[in-house]
Design an enzyme around this catalytic site. Structure first.
Site, PDB file in Angstrom:
ATOM      1  N   GLU A 244       0.839  -1.201   0.000  1.00 15.95           N
ATOM      2  CA  GLU A 244       0.000   0.000   0.000  1.00 15.95           C
ATOM      3  C   GLU A 244       0.875   1.253   0.000  1.00 15.95           C
ATOM      4  OE1 GLU A 244      -2.754   0.223   3.293  1.00 15.95           O
ATOM      5  OE2 GLU A 244      -3.447   2.227   2.728  1.00 15.95           O
ATOM      6  N   ASN A 384       2.557   9.328   8.757  1.00 17.28           N
ATOM      7  CA  ASN A 384       3.973   9.647   8.560  1.00 17.28           C
ATOM      8  C   ASN A 384       4.762   9.597   9.872  1.00 17.28           C
ATOM      9  OD1 ASN A 384       3.156   9.927   5.960  1.00 17.28           O
ATOM     10  ND2 ASN A 384       4.046  11.957   5.637  1.00 17.28           N
TER      11      ASN A 384
END
Ligand code: FAD
Lengths: 398, 378
Positions: A244, A384
């Protein structure tokens, strides 16, 4: 070292271009370029075009209908498709579940599901996240209890992208609550029309219906729909996430939107001159272009290393961080570029068949909306921050 | 130097804060925004009764204040409440222009603006003008003792509901010339004026306005034709300050909401706030907001300073607000995760308004250029 495309690679690029020119429906490309809302049919149309050419599952192994392309070919293909205004390939079946089934599925599962993915008989959605389990995915609470030939599933999934289009969901469930969280998770394939499933829309900040909540109440799932072994789901889930993530780096998208940004900056005026000539703005565009040039090469380096046998592990985290930062920076510059015309908000304008004149230049209307929507890039696919934790721990051993 | 608010201003602030707290829950705000007017006329009258509109207008014009600090105090609360009422369009810009440039007869209308019974909007921006203050292509030519207006005005804030538009037009000079600009108070849409209203990303309203051979009387001209630029600049300056203050109110809500969330949302068995990576992000956010507050206070204090000093300080504030606003909008969404991507959560609406403030009256880059230009002049 050779930083140029070979003659074969350039020829391949030409063949992709010719295919797109011929087979990508113009109306569809126009819809994508104008930032219109895409419906289920639009994605299916594009999948069917690719499948007819044998290019839909371009990253699968050849024996399952893949292409056997080199990483560079894959990169070229992706770049050309996006540049031509093709919609994205819906990733859930093709990029996420496909590779998991190919590696961990039973023969029967492969035979059943892979062709159905290719022929778009099944639209898959991803049932990982829950209200209480986001970054800490292993803490998920949805329970599956074995009952003869079935599992009985109870719980709630959320943020399910395009779940309202889906026929099936691959779902992480708890099958053992007595062990470490990661050791009690299983990977189940669930029919979305099973009794006990309710899908509710979540409206996103920019006013769109893209994500959903999925409630599961006493849903009966055949035990044959278990992928791999019971309680080993975490391994498969993580394998899927590496796939992904590299996708999320979105080099092709960035190249395309940088190009768009330059067009917009040439058309917009600043003190009577093209905005592209404004030194402050030009510097911002140049900086993100430099980042993207390096990033595109980093992406290729990683893909080539992967092809040579090094698994895309931690590099996928690095690519995800940098790739999403660049994509978000470009969407930020696009909204800045249009100045006051970032303000108009006319959701009907994104419907097919909206015939009124746009407010401001025709390219302006989707840009603020895209800027806000793209905030998701640094949140999903493992945020992130989580990617940085992974790199710090596993690569830097901190 | 004194950084404290006077007793009167504290009362003003508390009044405004109480009103927004009690009457402006987020769902009500969405309903106001979605209504035809795009705001609540009932609340607008209440704001007027409590003196919040008057506080934005100078006392000599019948207002209750109008100093930099007054604008700052009221607009911060407007930001905190995420209010969609036309404080900026009608009170700061509309009444401001009448006060700066209007004839005595025109200034008499200020009382109605303060009372909330008359709405004004400033039709200044044009399709290609971006943020340039003097770039006006709309033309006004004298004809039979009146004026004929031709041109197009874009993204006119609250331009759809205004009872009268203050339209900038060129009576002389080239496209970007500060000389030769005039202002016209155009009420009741004469023939040739069409407005196309629409909603904005931040829940507000705006309009595109076409002027095609629109005939207006000589009395509509504000002051002397051709000399409007200094008034436009001063009033836009007040608007810049108002936006900076509104942004501050919004940023503090974003900060507080995010802080609360980090304290209560648990992942990996601990509140998110225990993760040092997030602590540092939060600290930077707080620090930058204090920077933005200081820059805004400075601008408020220099609102009546000589031109170069005033404009330089205003541009410094708007530049910093633009930069910090982006940080706060993006980080407060990011630190929340998925929940902040949803319409039903209040925070993203604050983030959207904060982002759109950078698109009004000049973005960070525009004000950086102005800051450089006025620093040379200062
Ligand atoms: C538009 C969109 C579509 C999505 N689609 C899907 C889908 O189809 N299927 C699906 O299963 N999921 C989907 N997701 C969910 C997504 O994967 C989660 O949002 C993501 O995992 C983050 O979880 P959370 O939202 O609960 O945030 P949280 O995990 O609560 O995180 C909040 C913040 O804390 C930070 N944080 C958390 N832990 C740490 C730590 N240890 N150290 C430092 N920082 C930390 C995060 O980075 C984030 O900034 C989607 C999300 C969005 C926004």
């Amino acid at each position: 070292m050779d930083m140029n495309f070979s003659a074969e690679e350039s020829a391949f690029r030409e063949s992709v271009r010719a295919f797109l020119k011929e087979d990508l429906p113009h109306a569809l490309a126009a819809k994508v370029r104008d930032g219109k809302r895409l419906d289920k049919r639009d994605y299916l149309t594009w999948h069917a075009v690719l499948n007819a050419r044998g290019w839909l599952a371009w990253h699968w192994p050849v024996e399952h209908g893949g292409t056997g392309w080199t990483p560079v070919q894959k990169h070229i293909f992706d770049e050309e498709c996006i540049a031509a205004g093709a919609p994205r390939i819906v990733p859930f079946g093709l990029n996420m579940l496909g590779p998991v089934l190919i590696k961990f599925g039973t023969e029967a599962q492969k035979r059943t599901y892979l062709p159905r993915i290719l022929n778009d008989q099944d639209w898959w959605c991803q049932g990982y996240s829950e209200p209480g389990a986001g970054s800490d995915l292993a803490s998920l609470k949805t329970r599956a209890v074995r009952d003869g030939d079935h599992y009985i599933v109870n719980g709630q999934k959320t943020w399910t992208t395009l779940g309202h289009f889906a026929d099936k969901m691959f779902c992480l469930v708890k099958t053992d609550t007595q062990v470490k969280p990661q050791e009690g998770i299983s990977f189940l394939l669930i029919d979305m029309d099973s009794p006990g499933i309710t899908v509710r829309p979540i409206v996103t900040l920019e006013g769109e219906h893209e994500i959903n909540e999925v409630f599961l109440e006493d849903v009966r799932v055949p035990a044959a729909n278990l992928v791999g072994e019971e309680n080993k789901g975490w391994t498969y889930a993580k394998y899927l996430l590496t796939h992904e993530r590299t996708g999320i780096a979105g080099v092709a998208f960035s190249l395309q939107s940088l190009d768009h940004l330059k067009q917009v900056a040439r058309d917009q005026k600043s003190d009577g001159r093209p905005l592209a000539e404004n030194p402050l703005f030009a510097a911002r565009v140049a900086q993100v272009e430099i980042d993207l040039m390096a990033m595109a090469t980093l992406n290729l380096r990683t893909l080539c290393a992967a092809a040579a046998g090094t698994a895309p592990g931690l590099e996928s985290s690095m690519l995800k961080i940098k790739g999403t930062m660049i994509r978000q920076e470009i969407t930020d510059l696009l909204r800045r570029a249009i100045g006051p015309y970032a303000l108009p908000f006319v959701p009907e304008a994104f419907d097919e068949g909206y015939n009124e004149a746009p407010i401001g230049p025709d390219y302006a209307m989707p840009l603020a909306r895209q800027y806000f929507n793209m905030r998701k890039l640094s949140i999903y696919g493992g945020s992130n921050e989580i990617q940085r934790n992974i790199v710090a721990k596993q690569m830097l051993r901190l | 130097m004194d950084f404290e608010l006077s007793e009167e201003r504290r009362i003003l602030r508390d009044t405004a804060a109480r009103l927004f707290r009690e009457r402006y829950p987020i769902q009500a705000r969405h309903d106001f925004a979605a209504s035809d007017d795009g705001f609540s006329r009932a609340l607008w009258t209440d704001f007027a009764d409590l003196g919040l509109i008057g506080a934005l207008v100078p006392a000599e014009m019948g207002g209750l204040g109008g100093a930099g600090v007054d604008i700052m105090v009221v607009m911060e609360e407007v930001g905190r409440g995420l209010a969609v009422e036309p404080f900026l369009a009608s009170a700061v810009l509309g009444a401001g222009l009448l006060a700066e440039a209007g004839t005595a007869a025109q200034q008499a209308q200020i009382a109605e603006v303060i009372a909330g019974t008359r709405l004004l909007a400033f039709a200044h921006g044009e399709p290609d003008s971006r943020y340039a203050l003097s770039e006006v292509r709309t033309r006004a030519r004298e004809d039979a003792g009146g004026w004929i207006l031709d041109g197009r005005k874009s993204v006119v804030l609250n331009g759809d509901t205004a009872d009268a538009l203050i339209v900038s037009a060129r009576t002389g000079g080239d496209a970007a010339d500060p000389d030769g600009l005039s202002l016209f108070l155009v009420a009741g849409d004469p023939e040739g004026v069409t407005r196309r209203g629409y909603g904005t990303v931040d829940g507000g309203r705006a309009a595109e306005i076409d002027l095609v051979g629109a005939r207006v009387s000589a009395e509509t001209c504000l002051g002397t034709a051709g000399t409007a630029y200094p008034a436009i600049e001063r009033v836009i300056g007040r608007g810049v300050l108002a936006l900076c203050a509104e942004a501050l109110g919004i940023m503090e809500v974003c900060r507080d909401t995010t802080l609360d969330y980090l304290r209560t949302r648990t992942q990996f068995g601990v509140p998110l706030g225990k993760f040092q990576a997030l602590q540092h992000r939060m600290v930077d956010m707080c620090l930058e907001i204090e920077q933005a507050r200081s820059a805004t206070m400075l601008a408020a204090g220099k609102l009546d300073a000589p031109r170069a000093e005033r404009e330089r300080t205003l541009s410094a504030a708007k530049n910093l607000i633009g930069r910090v606003g982006r940080l706060v909008a993006e980080d407060s969404i990011q630190l929340h995760g998925g929940i902040a991507m949803t319409w039903d959560y209040a925070l993203p609406h604050y983030a959207k308004r904060l982002t759109m403030i950078d698109h009004q009256l000049g973005d960070a880059d525009h004000h950086l250029e102005r800051f450089i230009a006025f620093s040379k002049a200062a």
